[in-house]
Design a protein around this motif. Structure first.
Motif, PDB file in Angstrom:
ATOM      1  N   LEU A  79      29.776 -23.235-113.476  1.00  0.00           N
ATOM      2  CA  LEU A  79      28.722 -24.257-113.523  1.00  0.00           C
ATOM      3  C   LEU A  79      29.286 -25.644-113.238  1.00  0.00           C
ATOM      4  O   LEU A  79      28.686 -26.441-112.507  1.00  0.00           O
ATOM      5  CB  LEU A  79      28.023 -24.240-114.891  1.00  0.00           C
ATOM      6  N   ILE A  85      36.845 -14.907-114.762  1.00  0.00           N
ATOM      7  CA  ILE A  85      35.908 -15.985-114.412  1.00  0.00           C
ATOM      8  C   ILE A  85      35.106 -16.364-115.660  1.00  0.00           C
ATOM      9  O   ILE A  85      34.728 -15.495-116.443  1.00  0.00           O
ATOM     10  CB  ILE A  85      34.971 -15.528-113.267  1.00  0.00           C
ATOM     11  N   ARG A  86      34.877 -17.650-115.847  1.00  0.00           N
ATOM     12  CA  ARG A  86      34.110 -18.137-116.995  1.00  0.00           C
ATOM     13  C   ARG A  86      32.921 -18.950-116.500  1.00  0.00           C
ATOM     14  O   ARG A  86      33.067 -19.799-115.619  1.00  0.00           O
ATOM     15  CB  ARG A  86      34.992 -19.009-117.915  1.00  0.00           C
ATOM     16  N   ILE A  87      31.786 -18.720-117.132  1.00  0.00           N
ATOM     17  CA  ILE A  87      30.546 -19.335-116.632  1.00  0.00           C
ATOM     18  C   ILE A  87      30.607 -20.864-116.674  1.00  0.00           C
ATOM     19  O   ILE A  87      30.112 -21.530-115.751  1.00  0.00           O
ATOM     20  CB  ILE A  87      29.317 -18.809-117.408  1.00  0.00           C
ATOM     21  N   GLU A  88      31.241 -21.441-117.690  1.00  0.00           N
ATOM     22  CA  GLU A  88      31.260 -22.907-117.737  1.00  0.00           C
ATOM     23  C   GLU A  88      32.066 -23.490-116.573  1.00  0.00           C
ATOM     24  O   GLU A  88      31.753 -24.570-116.075  1.00  0.00           O
ATOM     25  CB  GLU A  88      31.775 -23.440-119.079  1.00  0.00           C
ATOM     26  N   TYR A 124      27.674 -12.241-112.933  1.00  0.00           N
ATOM     27  CA  TYR A 124      26.519 -13.028-113.408  1.00  0.00           C
ATOM     28  C   TYR A 124      25.305 -12.744-112.523  1.00  0.00           C
ATOM     29  O   TYR A 124      24.941 -13.575-111.672  1.00  0.00           O
ATOM     30  CB  TYR A 124      26.848 -14.529-113.377  1.00  0.00           C
TER      31      TYR A 124
END
Lengths: 114, 114
Positions: A17, A11-14, A90
């Protein structure tokens, strides 16, 4: 049908978001935050969305970013929020986003609240 | 030149998330989080970005979502993070996002870190 879901460490935060940076997808997450598995159709009914084809795109964005699980079940799909994965990866992010969505509603003039 | 900036109570969470849901814009915010005003050009140099025209779009998205202040200064623009406004409006949001960006870097294989 195999639906693509990233593992927790993929999983990637960008992507998360970007997935949540849309009013409809954010509303979906607010609904799913109640917990459990939900029938896609029932979520759309709750949100007053009638276009199934539009939602196909939104479900994919939410799923491929790692925000939701989406599993076929008969002729429908069941969806649920990946709360545990998102909170582990996160800490505090989802809570602050959901609180922020409430803040926005409170800041809007009454007549314009969705 | 008057640049559009939303007031604090006009900021909307989905716009902030959309603004930060992009690797380059997220990197800009990481740079600006050091505090103070930065020359647009120097931020781009730090990030190795050479296309000024591409960045014009990104600066606008960051500014119009309420994430940054952008003020003309001579022939350049100065930019700074709206830390106070974002923290007041969405407590914990920016911290969890910036921490999340660090988590992602730590989770990537070394050769693929940006």
């Amino acid at each position: 049908m195999n639906l693509l879901h990233p593992d927790r460490d993929q999983i990637r935060i960008e992507n998360v978001l970007l997935a949540l940076g849309n009013p409809l997808r954010l509303s979906v997450v607010q609904v799913l935050d109640a917990g459990g598995e939900h029938n896609c159709g029932s979520v759309l009914s709750m949100l007053g969305v009638t276009s199934k084809s539009t939602m196909t795109h939104h479900w994919r964005v939410l799923r491929e970013s790692g925000v939701i699980w989406q599993q076929p079940s008969g002729r429908e799909n069941l969806v649920s929020l990946r709360r545990l994965d998102l909170d582990k990866r996160y800490p505090g992010l989802l809570d602050s986003i959901l609180a922020g969505a409430c803040t926005d509603v409170a800041a809007q003039p009454v007549g314009r609240r969705r």
